[in-house]
Design a protein around this motif. Structure first.
Motif, mmCIF file in Angstrom:
data_model
loop_
_atom_site.group_PDB
_atom_site.id
_atom_site.type_symbol
_atom_site.label_atom_id
_atom_site.label_comp_id
_atom_site.label_asym_id
_atom_site.label_seq_id
_atom_site.Cartn_x
_atom_site.Cartn_y
_atom_site.Cartn_z
ATOM 1 N N LYS A 45 0.829 -1.215 0.000
ATOM 2 C CA LYS A 45 0.000 0.000 0.000
ATOM 3 C C LYS A 45 0.860 1.260 0.000
ATOM 4 N N TYR A 46 1.971 1.224 0.744
ATOM 5 C CA TYR A 46 2.870 2.384 0.757
ATOM 6 C C TYR A 46 3.447 2.627 -0.631
ATOM 7 N N LYS A 49 0.670 4.013 -3.036
ATOM 8 C CA LYS A 49 0.349 5.420 -2.760
ATOM 9 C C LYS A 49 1.490 6.340 -3.192
ATOM 10 N N PHE A 50 2.710 5.859 -3.026
ATOM 11 C CA PHE A 50 3.866 6.638 -3.500
ATOM 12 C C PHE A 50 3.799 6.815 -5.012
ATOM 13 N N ASP A 52 1.194 6.651 -6.877
ATOM 14 C CA ASP A 52 0.028 7.475 -7.216
ATOM 15 C C ASP A 52 0.215 8.942 -6.839
ATOM 16 N N THR A 54 -0.051 10.023 -3.765
ATOM 17 C CA THR A 54 -1.068 10.375 -2.768
ATOM 18 C C THR A 54 -0.558 10.261 -1.339
ATOM 19 N N SER A 55 0.749 10.000 -1.151
ATOM 20 C CA SER A 55 1.271 9.850 0.205
ATOM 21 C C SER A 55 2.722 10.279 0.278
ATOM 22 N N GLU A 56 3.108 10.812 1.422
ATOM 23 C CA GLU A 56 4.487 11.186 1.699
ATOM 24 C C GLU A 56 5.199 10.112 2.520
ATOM 25 N N GLU A 57 4.533 8.980 2.741
ATOM 26 C CA GLU A 57 5.128 7.902 3.530
ATOM 27 C C GLU A 57 6.029 7.071 2.618
ATOM 28 N N ARG A 58 7.285 7.476 2.527
ATOM 29 C CA ARG A 58 8.231 6.848 1.604
ATOM 30 C C ARG A 58 9.561 6.507 2.280
ATOM 31 N N TYR A 156 11.676 13.929 -3.216
ATOM 32 C CA TYR A 156 10.401 13.231 -3.033
ATOM 33 C C TYR A 156 10.259 12.094 -4.040
ATOM 34 N N LYS A 181 7.831 5.690 8.744
ATOM 35 C CA LYS A 181 6.659 4.887 9.074
ATOM 36 C C LYS A 181 7.178 3.527 9.493
#
Length: 483
Positions: A45-46, A49-50, A52, A54-58, A156, A181
């Motif tokens: 999921k991480y 989302k990366f 896409d 849609t998330s900064e959890e990288r 990023y 995370k």
């Protein structure tokens, strides 16, 4: 002395060339791809989302005990990126920090910097494509978290996963904490064991329904999920109780899925030796003779039934100081081999003069030690009862660390009290009794009355279905194992 630019480039190029081959070798057994456990889908999921945006959890860290399958998870993610997301192999860098240290005495920051500058002809700031960096055994570079923070801040476009021993929990740079995370990896649940061994997945929402059953007393949804689960388990060509006993004794680690129990116990014993030899030193530098004391304490914990551990008596028996015993128990908890449960006190901050109870992170660890001592006896009901209590404790511990439920895990300080008391954030208490064989309700009802509990829970093998009789909820131990 830092490695030369040429040496670093050669090292990185070999890792890139070997990446697809290493992934295939790791996740395929006899031309069959290994099944994906639940931890894989959390990590996936991480990545999704990366990609896409849609998330900064990288910047993900994956601490866990040796043998729980962290490397396999990394290679499954490598394979997912390479084949399902069509990320080119040159954009995915996998390496192990212990290998890096042994061959080049290099640092994580040097490898990542060279990967970006020499392979992709960019700086982190000017990167215009996504790069994936998968690092195993990160704890061998004491500056791993600072390196991760720097590259996280500079670009990023970089997605990083760092795995390692439980030391990762404690070595993380203060400035890096808010950027990371954490996804700790635990020994296999019974659900994951069945996924890996038979490809049988539980009904969607099964673990959530059991959590609601335990922590909120919601019986109906869990009962319906259990009925669905029973249908799925019919695919196994032997009684589920027999498979569960095998899991309880030797199914905690992925490497044991297709091994005989005797061989699994040997491999687990070897894993314990590596933890003591390599991981313990990350927390404390002991004298050479202390290693034998660590082994003696682990053997003592394996041989005793669940109960309070008097550190002073243990010190006297082993002829070592109480302070050394305290240090060893502290370090063993930091390595995640064991964890403790404290006696319950109704008054916050009030001290109770009772020792703690200690449990192994997986019953498989306890069994491997007993096997080495010639005490392996899976046909004994008492033996299975002890392992079942350890399993329930480890499941509750994992739930607390990953889901923040329950708020507290305790044992009853009363003589003959229940096995566990779970506390909620508002002070409510849920008593739990665990056993193999017939269990009466005297203890659980006495605890419910004392602590004003709305309900109590009995986890055993005496019921074939989730049942509620007045204020007592019965959960089959096999069903609980899908938490």
């Amino acid at each position: 002395m830092s490695p030369s630019k040429e040496d670093l480039l050669d090292y990185i190029q070999v890792r890139l060339d070997e990446g697809p081959i290493s992934a295939k070798n790791k996740i395929y057994k006899r031309e069959t791809k290994l099944k994906r456990r639940s931890a894989f889908f959390k990590l996936k999921k991480y990545i999704d989302k990366f990609l896409d945006g849609t998330s900064e959890e990288r910047f993900i860290i994956m601490p866990g005990l040796r043998g729980v399958g962290k490397t396999t998870l990394l290679f499954q993610l490598y394979d997912y990126l390479n084949h399902e997301k069509e990320i080119k192999s040159d954009d995915i860098l996998y390496f192990t920090t212990d290998h890096l240290k042994d061959y080049l005495d290099g640092r994580i920051s040097e490898v990542i910097d060279s990967f970006i500058s020499e392979i992709h002809d960019k700086t982190p700031v000017t990167l215009d494509k996504n790069l994936f960096i998968l690092i195993d055994e990160a704890q061998y570079d004491k500056n791993w978290s600072l390196s991760g923070k720097i590259f996280y801040d500079q670009s990023y476009k970089i997605f990083m996963i760092f795995t390692g021993s439980s030391a990762l929990d404690f070595e993380i740079n203060v400035d890096a904490v808010r950027r990371t995370k954490k996804e700790p990896i635990f020994p296999l649940s019974f659900s994951e064991y069945l996924i890996l061994k038979y490809g049988i997945y539980p009904p969607k929402g099964m673990s959530t329904s059991i959590r609601e059953l335990i922590f909120n007393g919601e019986v109906d949804v869990a009962y319906r999920k259990e009925v669905d689960l029973t249908r799925k388990l019919l695919k196994i060509e032997k009684p589920i109780e027999k498979e569960w006993k095998n899991y309880l004794c030797c199914g905690g680690f992925p490497y044991g899925i297709n091994l005989e129990n005797k061989e699994t116990c040997k491999q687990t014993a070897q894993m314990l030796d590596r933890v003591i030899e390599k991981d313990v030193s990350h927390f404390r530098s002991f004298r050479s003779g202390t290693r034998s004391s660590i082994l003696k304490i682990l053997k003592f914990l394996a041989l005793q039934k669940p109960g309070e551990l008097s550190e002073s008596k243990l010190a006297k028996n082993l002829e070592i100081s109480s302070s050394t015993v305290n240090d060893i128990l502290y370090i063993l908890e930091k390595t995640h081999l064991i964890f403790h449960v404290e006696p319950y006190s109704k008054s916050a901050g009030k001290s109770i003069r009772k020792a703690w109870k200690y449990y192994f992170l997986s019953p498989s660890i306890k069994v491997s030690i007993l096997h080495e001592l010639g005490k392996y006896n899976p046909k004994s009901r008492e033996y299975l009862g002890v392992l079942a209590e350890n399993m329930v404790a480890s499941y509750l511990f994992r739930s607390q660390k990953t889901m923040h439920m329950p708020y507290g895990i305790f044992f009853s300080p009363d003589s003959g009290g229940v096995d566990f008391l779970l506390s909620g954030i508002e002070g409510e208490v849920i008593p739990i009794e665990v056993g193999i064989g017939k269990k009466d309700t005297k203890q659980i009802k006495r605890a419910m009355k004392k602590y004003g509990s709305k309900y109590g829970i009995v986890i055993s093998n005496t019921k074939r279905r989730i049942t509620r009789e007045e204020s007592v909820i019965y959960i089959p131990v096999t069903t609980f194992s899908f938490l």
